[in-house]
Design an enzyme around this catalytic site. Structure first.
Site, PDB file in Angstrom:
ATOM      1  N   TRP A 104       0.813  -1.218   0.000  1.00  0.00           N
ATOM      2  CA  TRP A 104       0.000   0.000   0.000  1.00  0.00           C
ATOM      3  C   TRP A 104       0.844   1.263   0.000  1.00  0.00           C
ATOM      4  O   TRP A 104       0.491   2.261  -0.639  1.00  0.00           O
ATOM      5  CB  TRP A 104      -0.984  -0.017   1.172  1.00  0.00           C
ATOM      6  N   ASP A 174      -0.849   7.287   6.611  1.00  0.00           N
ATOM      7  CA  ASP A 174      -2.041   6.496   6.332  1.00  0.00           C
ATOM      8  C   ASP A 174      -2.144   5.463   7.450  1.00  0.00           C
ATOM      9  O   ASP A 174      -1.350   4.531   7.517  1.00  0.00           O
ATOM     10  CB  ASP A 174      -1.906   5.830   4.965  1.00  0.00           C
ATOM     11  N   LYS A 198     -11.612  -1.135   8.375  1.00  0.00           N
ATOM     12  CA  LYS A 198     -10.746  -1.992   9.182  1.00  0.00           C
ATOM     13  C   LYS A 198     -11.249  -1.985  10.635  1.00  0.00           C
ATOM     14  O   LYS A 198     -11.765  -2.960  11.130  1.00  0.00           O
ATOM     15  CB  LYS A 198      -9.293  -1.515   9.132  1.00  0.00           C
TER      16      LYS A 198
END
Length: 364
Positions: A104, A174, A198
């Site tokens: 990511w 992030d 999440k």
């Protein structure tokens, strides 16, 4: 144990049972309005109160001062990978710097490269994304617009420790997969963002925290919808926001405050869950391989393998007979992955450990 309780998916992840119950009721009719939450106006007094509460709860959980603005965005991290450099990588500064620690963060860096110049200050690809750097020991250009990193890599199962030293540039993170899983010194950051699916609720909303001084760097002429100041000025209600997702996020913050007892207690629970699973894997020796090296193991996502695709598939089949789901590894890494987000209970982790032990004994 109900299937929702045994959801080890990396996202959308498990939700607390009490939140699911309230959500089910709200889909039919909110107690306060008699209308379904799916049909509530984003301009209604009810939703304006929800927006206010969601921000207040996040501030209270983090001990967040007014130095920071809180807003609820759309588009997830994938949009923010582009809008962060659009807003902050300006000619007044040297190019922003990026840490590539996994799948990511590599995506974030690549997207920044489409928007502006940027520099990769550390890349973990040479070790197969099995370890992490110490952020405050990186060779960061003091003129850079910011330093960006992903605090928890969901695919590789890597998690940064909280930064402790001073950095010469604003730090942007992030935190999609570990936000509100533990206490956080927000004052060390220029910006934090986290999409919901999440630990915070269903897909559709992204929480963003901004040091207000960062907002002064945004250039004029930005498209309004992409300018962070627009969303802050309109109280996260500039265009139609995801009412349902923000409502469930608010329920999650209530659950963290009232049922869990705050982020310190949540951290204690999360560390105990992860330790139970990792300790089991370590006791099993060569039977199981954990992808991340020990100092950098994530408490949120455990990437592992039995060493053979056929064995991994056989384990998935056994786990599915026990009502477990979401244990497949990401397509880029394969293998297996257990996500231990806030709503995954210690009892669910114990059930997973028992299944792992039984599987290993069957093949001993």
């Amino acid at each position: 144990m109900h299937a929702n309780t045994l959801n080890f998916s990396a996202g959308p992840g498990a939700l607390p049972a009490s939140v699911l119950a309230k959500t089910r009721e709200a889909i039919v009719a909110l107690p306060e309005t008699g209308l379904s939450v799916l049909g509530m106006s984003h301009r209604s007094d009810w939703f304006l109160a929800i927006l206010d509460e969601a921000e207040r709860n996040i501030r209270d959980l983090l001990g967040l001062s007014e130095r920071y603005a809180v807003t609820f965005l759309q588009g997830g991290s994938s949009l923010l990978f582009a809008t962060v450099p659009m807003n902050f990588a300006t000619p007044a500064f040297a190019p922003p710097e990026y840490v590539i620690s996994g799948y990511w963060s590599a995506r974030a860096s690549a997207e920044a490269g489409r928007v502006s110049g940027h520099r990769i200050v550390w890349d973990g690809q040479r070790t197969g994304f099995r370890e992490l750097p110490v952020l405050d020991r990186l060779d960061v250009d003091a003129r850079a617009a910011y330093l960006h990193y992903v605090s928890n890599e969901t695919i590789e199962g890597l998690q940064f420790s909280a930064p402790t030293g001073d950095l010469p540039v604003p730090l942007i993170a992030d935190m999609s997969s570990d936000f509100l899983s533990k206490p956080l010194e927000v004052e060390r950051f220029g910006m934090i963002y986290a999409h919901a699916q999440k630990n915070l609720g269903p897909t559709g909303v992204t929480v963003a925290l901004f040091d207000r001084e960062m907002l002064e760097r945004i250039p004029s002429g930005m498209p309004h919808i992409l300018d962070f100041r627009t969303q802050i000025a309109h109280g996260s209600n500039y265009n139609t926001p995801p009412v349902f997702a923000i409502y469930v996020l608010t329920l999650i913050t209530r659950w963290l405050r009232d049922d869990i007892g705050g982020l310190t207690q949540m951290q204690y629970i999360n560390e105990a869950k992860a330790a139970r699973l990792y300790d089991l894997f370590d006791e099993m020796g060569d039977v199981v391989t954990v992808h991340a090296r020990r100092p950098w193991r994530s408490r949120m996502n455990v990437a592992f393998t039995f060493g053979d695709a056929r064995l991994d598939r056989a384990f998935l089949d056994l786990a599915e007979t026990r009502g477990m789901s979401g244990l497949e590894g990401h397509r880029s890494l394969r293998g297996l992955r257990a996500s231990l987000y806030n709503a995954v209970t210690p009892e669910a982790v114990e059930a997973l450990c028992e299944t792992v032990s039984e599987f290993a004994l069957q093949r001993a």
